[in-house]
Design a protein around this motif. Structure first.
Motif, short mmCIF file in Angstrom:
data_model
loop_
_atom_site.label_atom_id
_atom_site.label_comp_id
_atom_site.label_asym_id
_atom_site.label_seq_id
_atom_site.Cartn_x
_atom_site.Cartn_y
_atom_site.Cartn_z
N HIS A 277 1.20 -1.29 0.45
CA HIS A 277 -0.02 0.17 0.04
C HIS A 277 0.98 1.34 0.01
N HIS B 211 1.54 4.67 -1.98
CA HIS B 211 0.77 5.59 -2.69
C HIS B 211 1.75 6.39 -3.05
N LYS C 224 -8.34 -2.34 -7.21
CA LYS C 224 -9.45 -1.28 -6.63
C LYS C 224 -9.99 -0.86 -6.43
N HIS D 99 -7.28 -1.33 4.70
CA HIS D 99 -7.38 -1.19 5.85
C HIS D 99 -7.69 -2.49 6.47
N HIS E 128 1.39 2.80 3.60
CA HIS E 128 0.96 4.08 3.29
C HIS E 128 2.04 4.72 3.07
ZN LIG Z 1 -4.27 4.24 1.00
#
Ligand SMILES: [Zn+2]
Length: 434
Positions: free
Chosen positions: A92, A94, A183, A229, A341
Motif C-alpha cells: 500500500h 501511494h 481496487k 485497511h 501507506h
Molecule cells: Zn491508501
C-alpha cells in the motif's frame, strides 16, 4: 505482470549498451553470502549460520554453511552477525507526486511495491529515474485509478462507475493499461463491485478494496481477494442499526469517517454475532488483509493538534481495537500482509513500512510472522510467489541485509546495511538522500 524492463520508456542507443553490459555482468556473476542468519520469508525458523549462493539475478542455493557447498572461485561476502531476508514488499504505497519516495524506501529494504489506486501517468517520472540509473528496481505494481461510485472519496485518483456495466468497462480498461490488481472504492454499489471482482477473476489478477460502506462478509463471499485497511471491516462487526448510521453519515460526507471509524471501533465487540459471521467468511475464503495500521495510529501522549481530550481517548481506544481485530482476523484465516501507506503520523520519511511491521508485532504477531507478512505472504497477494518474496532457489535475488536480528526485536528492521535487487547491490547511501 509484465517484467519491469518492458514497461520502461524507450532507451537511447548509448544507455541501451550500458544497461546491456550491466545486465550481462550481473548475469555472469556468482556471489556467496556467508555465515549469515537467514530468514527466508516462508515463516520457517531462521538458519543461524547460513549460506546463500546467488547466480546472476537469481538465488541458486540456500541453507546452512554445512549443507551448501560454494562453487569454486566465487566471490564471498562474510556477513557474520548479520541477518538476510527477502526484499520487503509494500502493498500500500501511494506515489502521489513524490516518485523519489519509492527510491528512499528502496534504501530501506523495500524492493517491490504496489500502489493500490493511481493513474499510470504518475509513475512516468519514477520509471524515468529508474531507467536513467540502470536500476533493476524497485519493482512497480500498479492498479490504475480506484473504481469508485458517484461523489468519489478521492476524485483525482478515481474513475467513477455509475452502474455494473460501467464498472466492468473501467476494470477492463485499467487492466489493458497495465494494472496487475484492481481496487474497489467504498461508494461503489454491490453489483458494480461484483462486476469488478468478476473481471479480476477472468484475468487472474487480485481484486482488493477499501470497503468502509460495503459489507466485507458479502464481498469476500462474492470472491473479493483482498482488503485494504482494517477499518474496511468496521460496519461488518457492529449491529446493523449502528452500521447503517455510519454508512449514512459517510454517504452524506466522506469526511465523517475520519473520527467516525474510531468511534465505531471503540464501541465494537470483537465477539459479537456480526464479528463471528465475518470470521466464518475469513476462515472459508482466506482473503489477504492489508491492515495499514500505521496510518491510523493514535498515541495517548501525542494527540493530534486541536483534539479534545475525550475525543483523543476515544481514538486511542479505537486504534487499540483495530490492532486487536487485525490479530484476530489473522488467527481466523485472513492472510496478513504489509502496507506502509507512504505518509503516516509516527514515522519519518520512507519509514512507514518499518512502522507498519512494528505495529503488526504490537498487535500480537511474532517478529517472524511480521517478516513473513511483508515478504512471502505479500508476494502471494501480488500473485508472484514463483518469482518474489522468499529466499528459495530459482527466485529473483532481492535481499536485504540487516545489522541486527529482527527475529529477536522487529525494530532491527531499521538497521538496513545492504539492499540487492535481481543480483545487484544498490547504492544505499545515495538513495537515502531522496
Ligand atoms: Zn491508501
Amino acid at each position: 505482470m509484465r517484467p519491469l524492463l518492458q514497461r520502461l520508456p524507450i532507451l537511447t542507443a548509448a544507455s541501451c549498451l550500458l544497461a546491456l553490459s550491466a545486465a550481462q555482468s550481473a548475469q555472469n556473476r556468482s556471489l556467496v553470502l556467508d555465515n549469515v542468519r537467514i530468514v527466508d520469508g516462508t515463516g520457517a525458523p531462521p538458519i543461524e549460520r547460513g549460506r546463500i549462493v546467488i547466480a546472476g539475478d537469481r538465488i541458486a542455493q540456500v541453507g546452512s554453511v554445512e549443507s551448501v557447498k560454494p562453487p569454486a572461485g566465487t566471490e564471498t561476502i562474510d556477513l557474520t552477525g548479520r541477518t538476510v531476508l527477502p526484499g520487503l514488499i509494500d502493498l500500500h504505497f501511494h506515489i502521489e507526486n513524490d516518485p523519489k519516495l519509492a527510491l528512499r524506501q528502496l534504501s530501506h529494504g523495500v524492493t517491490a511495491f504496489r500502489d493500490p489506486g493511481q493513474w499510470d501517468e504518475k509513475f512516468v517520472e519514477l520509471r524515468r529515474m529508474i531507467a536513467a540509473d540502470h536500476l533493476p528496481g524497485p519493482r512497480i505494481f500498479t492498479a490504475g485509478p480506484h473504481i469508485d461510485g458517484e461523489h468519489p472519496a478521492y476524485p483525482a485518483d478515481s474513475v467513477v462507475a455509475r452502474d455494473a456495466e460501467e464498472a466492468r468497462q473501467q476494470a477492463e480498461i485499467n487492466i489493458r493499461n497495465g494494472a496487475s490488481a484492481l481496487k474497489i472504492y467504498f461508494r461503489l454499489p454491490f453489483a458494480s463491485a461484483k462486476a469488478v471482482i468478476d473481471v479480476c477473476n477472468a484475468h487472474h489478477i487480485p481484486c482488493t478494496a477499501h470497503l468502509e460502506l460495503l459489507d466485507a462478509r458479502e464481498l469476500i463471499a462474492a470472491g473479493l481477494h483482498g482488503i485494504e485497511h482494517v477499518t474496511s471491516f468496521g460496519i461488518s462487526i457492529v449491529p446493523r442499526v449502528e452500521a447503517e448510521a455510519y454508512r449514512q453519515a459517510v454517504l452524506a460526507d466522506n469526511a465523517a469517517r475520519r473520527e467516525g471509524r474510531y468511534k465505531l471501533f471503540a464501541g465494537a465487540n470483537l465477539d459479537s454475532p456480526e464479528a463471528q459471521a465475518l470470521y466464518a467468511v475469513l476462515r472459508d475464503r482466506k482473503p489477504w488483509l492489508d491492515a495499514t495500521l500505521a496510518v491510523f495510529e493514535q498515541r495517548a501522549d501525542r494527540p493530534a493538534k486541536g483534539t479534545k481530550p475525550e475525543t483523543a481517548a476515544m481514538m486511542v481506544a479505537g486504534f487499540a481495537k483495530m490492532k486487536q481485530l487485525t490479530r484476530r482476523a489473522g488467527l481466523e484465516g485472513a492472510r496478513l500482509v504489509m502496507g506502509g501507506h507512504s505518509t503516516v503520523p509516527f514515522a519519518t520519511r520512507g519509514e512507514a513500512p518499518w512502522r507498519e511491521m512494528e505495529l503488526l508485532v504490537e498487535s500480537g504477531l511474532s517478529p517472524l510472522e511480521a517478516i513473513t507478512a511483508a515478504t512471502g505472504t505479500a508476494s502471494g497477494f501480488l500473485y508472484q510467489t514463483d518469482r518474489l518474496g522468499t529466499l528459495r532457489p530459482g527466485l529473483q535475488a532481492d535481499v536485504v541485509v540487516l545489522r541486527d536480528n529482527p527475529v529477536a526485536n522487529i525494530s532491527a528492521i531499521r538497521t538496513v546495511d545492504r539492499v540487492m535487487i535481481a543480483g545487484t547491490w544498490i547504492d544505499v547511501p545515495r538513495y537515502r538522500e531522496y
